[in-house]
Design a protein around this motif. Sequence first.
Motif, PDB file in Angstrom:
ATOM      1  N   ALA A 210       0.518  17.208 -15.814  1.00  0.00           N
ATOM      2  CA  ALA A 210       1.352  17.560 -17.094  1.00  0.00           C
ATOM      3  C   ALA A 210       0.907  17.477 -18.283  1.00  0.00           C
ATOM      4  O   ALA A 210       1.391  17.479 -19.507  1.00  0.00           O
ATOM      5  N   GLY A 211      -0.321  16.575 -18.395  1.00  0.00           N
ATOM      6  CA  GLY A 211      -0.901  16.244 -19.586  1.00  0.00           C
ATOM      7  C   GLY A 211      -0.362  14.752 -20.054  1.00  0.00           C
ATOM      8  O   GLY A 211      -0.531  14.714 -21.374  1.00  0.00           O
ATOM      9  N   ARG A 212       0.343  13.880 -19.383  1.00  0.00           N
ATOM     10  CA  ARG A 212       1.124  12.793 -19.848  1.00  0.00           C
ATOM     11  C   ARG A 212      -0.113  11.716 -19.776  1.00  0.00           C
ATOM     12  O   ARG A 212      -0.957  11.538 -19.015  1.00  0.00           O
ATOM     13  N   LEU A 213       0.138  10.729 -20.872  1.00  0.00           N
ATOM     14  CA  LEU A 213      -0.370   9.450 -20.798  1.00  0.00           C
ATOM     15  C   LEU A 213       0.308   8.587 -19.685  1.00  0.00           C
ATOM     16  O   LEU A 213       1.572   8.634 -19.610  1.00  0.00           O
TER      17      LEU A 213
ATOM     18  N   ASP B   3       0.808  -1.124   0.014  1.00  0.00           N
ATOM     19  CA  ASP B   3       0.079   0.137   0.103  1.00  0.00           C
ATOM     20  C   ASP B   3       0.904   1.372  -0.031  1.00  0.00           C
ATOM     21  O   ASP B   3       0.473   2.193  -0.696  1.00  0.00           O
ATOM     22  N   ASP B   4       2.016   1.319   0.868  1.00  0.00           N
ATOM     23  CA  ASP B   4       2.689   2.243   0.732  1.00  0.00           C
ATOM     24  C   ASP B   4       3.407   2.775  -0.732  1.00  0.00           C
ATOM     25  O   ASP B   4       3.437   3.782  -0.988  1.00  0.00           O
ATOM     26  N   ALA B   5       3.882   1.664  -1.384  1.00  0.00           N
ATOM     27  CA  ALA B   5       4.359   1.994  -2.649  1.00  0.00           C
ATOM     28  C   ALA B   5       3.253   2.462  -3.581  1.00  0.00           C
ATOM     29  O   ALA B   5       3.910   3.381  -4.232  1.00  0.00           O
ATOM     30  N   ILE B   6       2.179   2.027  -3.528  1.00  0.00           N
ATOM     31  CA  ILE B   6       1.128   2.482  -4.452  1.00  0.00           C
ATOM     32  C   ILE B   6       0.868   3.653  -4.001  1.00  0.00           C
ATOM     33  O   ILE B   6       0.372   4.510  -5.059  1.00  0.00           O
ATOM     34  N   ARG B   7       0.626   4.234  -2.758  1.00  0.00           N
ATOM     35  CA  ARG B   7       0.433   5.616  -2.529  1.00  0.00           C
ATOM     36  C   ARG B   7       1.415   6.274  -3.168  1.00  0.00           C
ATOM     37  O   ARG B   7       1.113   7.598  -3.714  1.00  0.00           O
ATOM     38  N   CYS B   8       2.860   6.033  -3.185  1.00  0.00           N
ATOM     39  CA  CYS B   8       3.875   6.950  -3.888  1.00  0.00           C
ATOM     40  C   CYS B   8       3.566   6.971  -5.262  1.00  0.00           C
ATOM     41  O   CYS B   8       3.853   8.146  -5.831  1.00  0.00           O
ATOM     42  N   PHE B   9       3.139   5.681  -5.819  1.00  0.00           N
ATOM     43  CA  PHE B   9       2.647   5.817  -7.396  1.00  0.00           C
ATOM     44  C   PHE B   9       1.707   6.725  -7.614  1.00  0.00           C
ATOM     45  O   PHE B   9       1.821   7.638  -8.527  1.00  0.00           O
ATOM     46  N   VAL B  10       0.602   6.657  -6.912  1.00  0.00           N
ATOM     47  CA  VAL B  10      -0.409   7.424  -7.031  1.00  0.00           C
ATOM     48  C   VAL B  10      -0.033   9.113  -6.832  1.00  0.00           C
ATOM     49  O   VAL B  10      -0.374  10.005  -8.114  1.00  0.00           O
ATOM     50  N   ALA B  11       0.663   9.437  -6.009  1.00  0.00           N
ATOM     51  CA  ALA B  11       1.061  10.786  -5.845  1.00  0.00           C
ATOM     52  C   ALA B  11       1.849  11.278  -7.001  1.00  0.00           C
ATOM     53  O   ALA B  11       1.549  12.392  -7.408  1.00  0.00           O
ATOM     54  N   GLU B  12       2.881  10.387  -7.423  1.00  0.00           N
ATOM     55  CA  GLU B  12       3.656  10.918  -8.450  1.00  0.00           C
ATOM     56  C   GLU B  12       2.997  10.916  -9.787  1.00  0.00           C
ATOM     57  O   GLU B  12       3.093  11.674 -10.754  1.00  0.00           O
ATOM     58  N   ALA B  13       1.973   9.922  -9.902  1.00  0.00           N
ATOM     59  CA  ALA B  13       1.269   9.925 -11.295  1.00  0.00           C
ATOM     60  C   ALA B  13       0.505  11.186 -11.372  1.00  0.00           C
ATOM     61  O   ALA B  13      -0.009  11.412 -12.551  1.00  0.00           O
ATOM     62  N   ARG B  14      -0.023  11.623 -10.204  1.00  0.00           N
ATOM     63  CA  ARG B  14      -0.863  12.827 -10.294  1.00  0.00           C
ATOM     64  C   ARG B  14      -0.227  13.952 -11.062  1.00  0.00           C
ATOM     65  O   ARG B  14      -0.689  14.993 -11.895  1.00  0.00           O
TER      66      ARG B  14
END
Length: 339
Positions: free
Chosen positions: A189-192, A173-184
């Motif tokens: 920035a308009g990226r796919l 869960d910690d890892a995916i929270r980091c992913f979600v935060a960075e993906a935002r």
Amino acid sequence: MLGLLFLLVAAGAGGQNVKKFTVLQWNVWQEGTVVPGGYEAIVNEIARLEPDFVTFSEVRNYNGTRFCDRIVSSLKEKGKCYYSFYSYDSGLLSKYPIKDSLTVFPEKDDHGSIYKLVADFEGIEVAVYTAHLDYQNDAYYNVRGYDGSTWKEIDVPQTVSEVLEVNDRSQRDDAIRCFVAEARKDLEAGRLVLLGGDFNEPSHLDWIRETKDLYDHNGLIVPWTVTLMLDNAGFIDAYRAYYPDVLDYPGFTFPADNPLIPTEKLTWAPKSDERERIDYIFYHPYPGLELTDVVIFGPQGSILKNQRVEEQTSDKFLLPLGVWPTDHKGVLATFCLKF
């Protein structure tokens, strides 16, 4: 050619353009070193499929070099040009020059990793993430009466809360929270945005009422947290989106039957049915983006209670040409981008 290159073609009277590309998620079981000829098989299959992006899981950088760098060099010898990002535990390949890269969740003590690259193709930026999440405290093993780290027999949890309590001990869960935060940031920035990985955790879309008495689920309906978090963040599970019927299309990626490995060497819970879909490709909605195909890449067989079985499902398989280098099956997704 099975591997779809990024093609820019005119389509329609309005002059609309279409880009087609593929993403391969593949757990390569410590670079395929467990299987004779495994590394060479990995190179040969990528050269055959020519995926535009590859998200690797379970790499260990043997032979004094980074796995992804070594793969790029081996592919170059076959006339295939790829670019790589840092590999340890997981890794990334891109057919397009890398503009940026980032360690999102660093691997430490086998608690998983997430890396990211940003590539530019035809003026469109894509952020590709790879994940190999914490394999400790695998609660889906505990459901079957086996401890997830030592494979010893234990009492089967009787409630969902017991299962989730075990699940909370991992750092998935910690890892995916980091992913979600960075993906935002990428989305702003308009990226796919694409994510591939071995999550070492089932999907909340698979442990449902229809499957609660199958595959040694022991009557439990479990809201597995990693996929649920991604779902809540707006990310789409490519395989389940394309094949919503869980019974006809279970999409098991683990454990894969590998004829080169004696079953007694496969130490996971030999008395239970642990077939699962734990390797995924996720994507976020993007203007003009369409998922056009998804296949399970690998052998059709699985391991069931230490026996080799041929899956009798409607799942679509892309079979390997020769040696299969791993105990997982991969996922190959094809996308179409209209603009």
